[in-house]
Design a protein around this motif. Structure first.
Motif, short mmCIF file in Angstrom:
data_model
loop_
_atom_site.label_atom_id
_atom_site.label_comp_id
_atom_site.label_asym_id
_atom_site.label_seq_id
_atom_site.Cartn_x
_atom_site.Cartn_y
_atom_site.Cartn_z
N ASP A 144 0.83 -1.20 0.00
CA ASP A 144 0.00 0.00 0.00
C ASP A 144 0.87 1.26 0.00
O ASP A 144 0.54 2.26 -0.64
N LEU A 145 1.98 1.20 0.69
CA LEU A 145 2.91 2.32 0.71
C LEU A 145 3.51 2.52 -0.68
O LEU A 145 3.63 3.66 -1.16
N PHE A 146 3.86 1.44 -1.33
CA PHE A 146 4.43 1.49 -2.68
C PHE A 146 3.44 2.10 -3.66
O PHE A 146 3.80 2.94 -4.49
N VAL A 147 2.17 1.71 -3.55
CA VAL A 147 1.15 2.19 -4.48
C VAL A 147 0.71 3.61 -4.14
O VAL A 147 0.72 4.51 -4.98
N LYS A 148 0.33 3.83 -2.88
CA LYS A 148 -0.21 5.13 -2.48
C LYS A 148 0.86 6.19 -2.31
O LYS A 148 0.57 7.39 -2.32
N GLY A 149 2.10 5.74 -2.15
CA GLY A 149 3.18 6.70 -1.91
C GLY A 149 3.94 7.10 -3.14
O GLY A 149 4.90 7.88 -3.06
N ALA A 150 3.54 6.62 -4.31
CA ALA A 150 4.24 6.98 -5.54
C ALA A 150 4.23 8.49 -5.74
O ALA A 150 3.21 9.16 -5.52
N ASP A 151 5.39 9.03 -6.13
CA ASP A 151 5.50 10.44 -6.49
C ASP A 151 5.18 11.39 -5.34
O ASP A 151 4.68 12.50 -5.55
N GLY A 152 5.42 10.95 -4.10
CA GLY A 152 5.26 11.83 -2.95
C GLY A 152 3.84 12.09 -2.53
O GLY A 152 3.55 13.09 -1.86
N THR A 153 2.93 11.19 -2.85
CA THR A 153 1.52 11.42 -2.53
C THR A 153 1.15 10.98 -1.11
O THR A 153 0.07 11.34 -0.62
N TYR A 154 1.99 10.21 -0.45
CA TYR A 154 1.72 9.80 0.94
C TYR A 154 2.67 10.52 1.89
O TYR A 154 2.27 11.00 2.94
N ASN A 155 3.92 10.58 1.51
CA ASN A 155 4.95 11.27 2.28
C ASN A 155 5.67 12.19 1.29
O ASN A 155 6.30 11.72 0.35
N LYS A 156 5.55 13.48 1.50
CA LYS A 156 6.10 14.44 0.53
C LYS A 156 7.61 14.35 0.39
O LYS A 156 8.18 14.89 -0.55
N LYS A 157 8.27 13.62 1.31
CA LYS A 157 9.72 13.46 1.25
C LYS A 157 10.14 12.17 0.55
O LYS A 157 11.34 11.89 0.45
N ALA A 158 9.17 11.37 0.07
CA ALA A 158 9.54 10.04 -0.45
C ALA A 158 8.66 9.63 -1.61
O ALA A 158 7.49 10.02 -1.70
N ASP A 159 9.24 8.81 -2.50
CA ASP A 159 8.46 8.21 -3.60
C ASP A 159 8.35 6.69 -3.45
O ASP A 159 7.59 6.05 -4.17
#
Length: 355
Positions: free
Chosen positions: A144-159
């Motif tokens: 879920d982190l991999f999918v939802k966090g793509a391009d800084g959409t979950y954590n603005k410091k990470a993709d």
């Protein structure tokens, strides 16, 4: 008498945070140039570095960078990967939407995933942040982190691109493959369906890890019916689109292809990484293990796509993979189909080489 460098290594455990910061920052280059300085006193410096990922984010950043580089060494990898308490801290911080060093944590986890016993993560649980909307299974949280966090959409410091290498290496293990093919109760999604969309993405890291994961999971032959079914995994469009370019096909070839492949623009580019193309072709070859798979690929005219890929990609690995697939597709069904491909570990150990 200790050398200046040995003294500097000793300062990473200094009680003064400013001294720790200067020491870790200055030691980053030596983690690739002279890693042996961290392996003294039964890896005591590595023990200190593991503790420092809890420190101020600036200090933690340097400590993590050093650890990412050092875990390319098998002895350091084992020392870090077998520390269950450290792993728990890493995983908890990884899913924190405010974690400033999340990408470095993902890179370190990508290296740790090369330790075979990390497959025990399949049953590991921890509380999930509300923002992630996941369940308590760590594997689900990583996906879920991999999918939802793509391009800084979950954590603005990470993709979180490097999590693709984590799932790729974990997918070598049968129990992890089973997870990827099992619908999850909390969201009613089969995990491999979450990642297949990333076979086309701007990040080559993401594309490479996902390609390797799909290939490894495809070693589960009984699941091939689901892989091919349009209403289940429907993997073929996600394997064929990255390997097809904007070349023209005659009407007979085009009409038989999957709808997704029939109306591509003339400037359509195939994947720029020949290793990724090779992996996709090898996955297609795996899916010819069953008669069902071979018949479907013939029906949807996979051969012309592979023919053009062989012609236009000047890479020995790609061309050999295409030739093996063509041999299977063109072979008389009275013959033994054959086709052998190997499981893949994704990428070499991650290193951060200082500029």
């Amino acid at each position: 008498m200790p050398t200046e460098l040995e003294e500097l290594v000793g300062f990473i455990a200094h009680p003064n945070p400013q001294i720790r910061k200067v020491a870790t920052e200055n030691l980053v280059p030596y983690s690739t140039e002279q890693p042996s300085i961290f392996k003294t006193e039964e890896l005591l410096p590595v023990k200190h570095l593991k503790f420092l990922i809890r420190d101020h984010p600036d200090i933690a950043e340097h400590a993590l960078t050093i650890l990412v580089n050092l875990t390319a060494d098998r002895s350091v990898l084992e020392f870090v990967a077998t520390d269950d308490r450290f792993l728990g801290f890493l995983l908890t911080n990884l899913v924190d939407p405010e974690e400033q060093n999340a990408n470095l944590l993902a890179m370190l986890l990508a290296n740790l995933a090369k330790w075979d016993d990390l497959k025990s993560i399949a049953t590991r649980k921890q509380d999930a942040p509300a923002a992630l909307k996941s369940n308590d299974l760590v594997l689900n949280q990583i996906l879920d982190l991999f999918v939802k966090g793509a391009d800084g959409t979950y954590n603005k410091k990470a993709d979180f691109d490097y999590l693709s290498y984590v799932i790729a290496d974990l997918s070598k293990h049968p129990e992890i493959r089973k997870f990827f093919l099992t619908e999850q109760d909390y969201d009613h999604v089969v995990p491999i369906n979450k990642i297949k969309v990333f076979t086309e993405h701007k990040s080559d890291i993401r594309r490479k890890g996902v390609a390797s994961t799909i290939k490894n999971v495809a070693f589960d032959v009984p699941a091939h019916t689901s892989f091919l079914d349009e209403d289940q995994i429907n993997i073929l469009p996600y394997l064929l689109l990255p390997i097809i370019g904007g070349e023209e096909y005659d009407d007979e070839d085009t009409m038989g292809m999957l709808p997704d492949l029939q109306l591509l623009p003339p400037d359509k580019q195939r994947d720029s990484d020949p290793n990724i193309i090779q992996t996709h072709v090898e996955t297609l070859t795996l899916l010819t293990t069953t008669r069902e798979g071979r018949d479907l690929m013939r029906k949807i005219n996979v051969y012309p796509v592979v023919r053009e890929t062989h012609l236009r990609v000047n890479d020995e690995g790609v061309q050999e993979a295409c030739e093996r697939l063509v041999q299977v597709l063109m072979r008389d069904e009275a013959e033994e189909p054959g086709a052998v491909v190997e499981e893949v570990e994704d990428d070499e150990e991650t290193k951060i080489v200082p500029v």
